[in-house]
Design an enzyme around this catalytic site. Structure first.
Site, PDB file in Angstrom:
ATOM      1  N   LYS A  53      44.943  38.507  53.503  1.00  0.00           N
ATOM      2  CA  LYS A  53      46.118  39.148  52.940  1.00  0.00           C
ATOM      3  C   LYS A  53      47.331  38.316  53.312  1.00  0.00           C
ATOM      4  O   LYS A  53      47.382  37.668  54.366  1.00  0.00           O
ATOM      5  CB  LYS A  53      46.270  40.584  53.426  1.00  0.00           C
ATOM      6  CG  LYS A  53      46.526  40.784  54.902  1.00  0.00           C
ATOM      7  CD  LYS A  53      47.965  40.662  55.339  1.00  0.00           C
ATOM      8  CE  LYS A  53      48.858  41.537  54.472  1.00  0.00           C
ATOM      9  NZ  LYS A  53      50.304  41.245  54.838  1.00  0.00           N
TER      10      LYS A  53
ATOM     11  N   THR B  57      47.241  32.644  58.055  1.00  0.00           N
ATOM     12  CA  THR B  57      47.907  33.549  57.148  1.00  0.00           C
ATOM     13  C   THR B  57      48.379  34.736  57.972  1.00  0.00           C
ATOM     14  O   THR B  57      48.203  34.769  59.178  1.00  0.00           O
ATOM     15  CB  THR B  57      46.939  34.092  56.088  1.00  0.00           C
ATOM     16  OG1 THR B  57      46.334  35.259  56.593  1.00  0.00           O
ATOM     17  CG2 THR B  57      45.863  33.105  55.785  1.00  0.00           C
TER      18      THR B  57
END
Length: 400
Positions: free
Chosen positions: A176, A187
């Site tokens: 995500k 990330t």
């Protein structure tokens, strides 16, 4: 070294199950997810370099550092459990212990990950009962991928397989990330699963190397989160010979993890908050690969370049300026620059080109900027997105 991209997800590798549900932390969307391996797995992770680190990240880092093993991951969205003091630490530990109790495994084999609003207490009266309702399934990967989203507009997944030591090995991932993206490691949240047999120290080496040229080469807005983390679990159920850098199939495994990380990194960049286009910057001719990436990240992170791409304005002056302030060693008289197939600079001198043709190219959903510094043999890439009015709208009302 042959690898193949396949239709699959984080439960495609042997021995993994997952699930996700709506606990109530968020108003409507799923917000609590679980991945479990049939047996304890070798584990490796990379973490944010932000000096402010969320409680679940600190707990997970400590456990993986001590054991090198993970069997389950509990993750929530909607609340980051960051800057929440001693209570935040206690809440992360409670999430870990509740998950271990549900699965009847040791608590230090549970990794905890959170993402969402910073500085708000975790609503444990909601979270803990919801954990007790989680039922991991072989077909539960989609639910997990949905449960980790915040401002994302779509779930991000990828899956590859290859033959290693005459055994089929599968590696998959989900992630995500949409805003607060300039990862100094990873990330906002990323999870990789594989049935490969590999010891934790070598798994860490493979993940760290892949991260440097993928997740570390994306930016949406230049912000590094307090919760950034990528975890890979390798449970060994493929029954291949244990992988090391000396194994003849080591390059195949590193290509597997590199490809999966690159896919997820590009999906994050494409889904930048308010984004309409993916920007890829390909740099050749740098003194080193490191400096090539340095230049690529400078260009793709420039707000002026990002707004020019949004406006389909082939303003190469913004590109050359970003090259110049990147801090890399460049010869100001030898730079070639193109947008798509249209060359605009040769040896740092402007060329005639069709503005109409350039505008038409930049209306596509992927814009490629290529740069040749003609200063060495180094090469590298970085990815980002355009900067739109919607980015301001989304972030002006993030907590409301």
């Amino acid at each position: 070294m042959t690898i193949k991209k396949i239709s699959g997800n984080i439960t495609t590798p042997l021995g993994f199950k997952a699930t996700g549900l709506h606990s109530g932390v968020k108003k409507e969307r799923k917000d609590l997810g679980l991945i479990i391996s049939e047996q304890p797995a070798s584990a490796a992770a990379v973490y944010t370099l932000n000096a402010i680190k969320a409680a679940p990240l600190r707990l997970t880092k400590e456990n993986i550092g001590e054991t090198g093993r993970v069997q389950a991951i509990i993750a929530n969205s909607g609340n980051a459990n960051a800057c929440t003091g001693p209570q935040g630490d206690a809440d992360a530990l409670t999430m870990q212990e509740a998950t271990a109790s549900l699965l009847n495994i040791q608590s230090n084999l549970v990794a905890v990950a959170s993402t969402g609003v910073i500085g708000q207490p975790m609503p444990m009266d909601i979270i803990k009962p919801a954990i007790e309702k989680l039922v991991p399934e072989k077909d539960g990967a989609e639910e997990f991928s949905e449960a980790i989203l915040t401002t994302d507009t779509f779930a991000k997944t990828t899956c590859y397989e290859a033959e290693i030591a005459e055994k089929k090995v599968t590696l998959a991932g989900t992630a995500k990330g949409s805003g607060m993206i300039k990862p100094n490691m990873a990330t906002m949240l990323g999870f990789l699963t594989t049935d490969a047999e590999i010891e934790p120290q070598y798994l860490q080496q493979a993940l760290s190397e892949a991260t440097d040229t993928t997740f570390n080469c994306i930016t949406v807005d230049g912000d590094t989160s307090t919760n950034d983390m990528v975890i890979v679990m390798a449970n060994g159920l493929a029954r291949n010979d244990s992988l090391t850098p000396d194994h003849p199939d080591w390059p195949t495994f590193t290509k597997l993890i590199q490809s999966a990380c690159e896919d997820l990194a590009k999906l994050i960049a494409r889904d930048g908050e308010g984004a309409t286009k993916l920007i890829e910057v390909d740099v050749q001719g740098a003194i080193s690969d490191t400096e090539a990436v340095q230049v690529a990240k400078s260009v793709v992170g420039s707000s002026l370049v990002k707004t020019a791409v949004y406006g389909t304005d082939a303003n190469w002056g913004r590109i050359i300026a970003a090259i110049g302030y990147s801090g890399a060693s460049v010869n100001p008289d030898t730079i070639d620059t193109s947008i798509g197939h249209i060359q605009m600079l040769k040896d740092s001198q402007p060329l005639d080109f069709s503005e109409e043709e350039a505008t038409a190219y930049m209306e596509q959903d992927t814009v490629l900027i290529t740069i040749d510094l003609k200063n060495g043999e180094g090469s590298g890439k970085a990815w980002g997105c355009d900067l739109t009015y919607d980015y301001v709208r989304i972030n002006a009302s993030y907590r409301s």
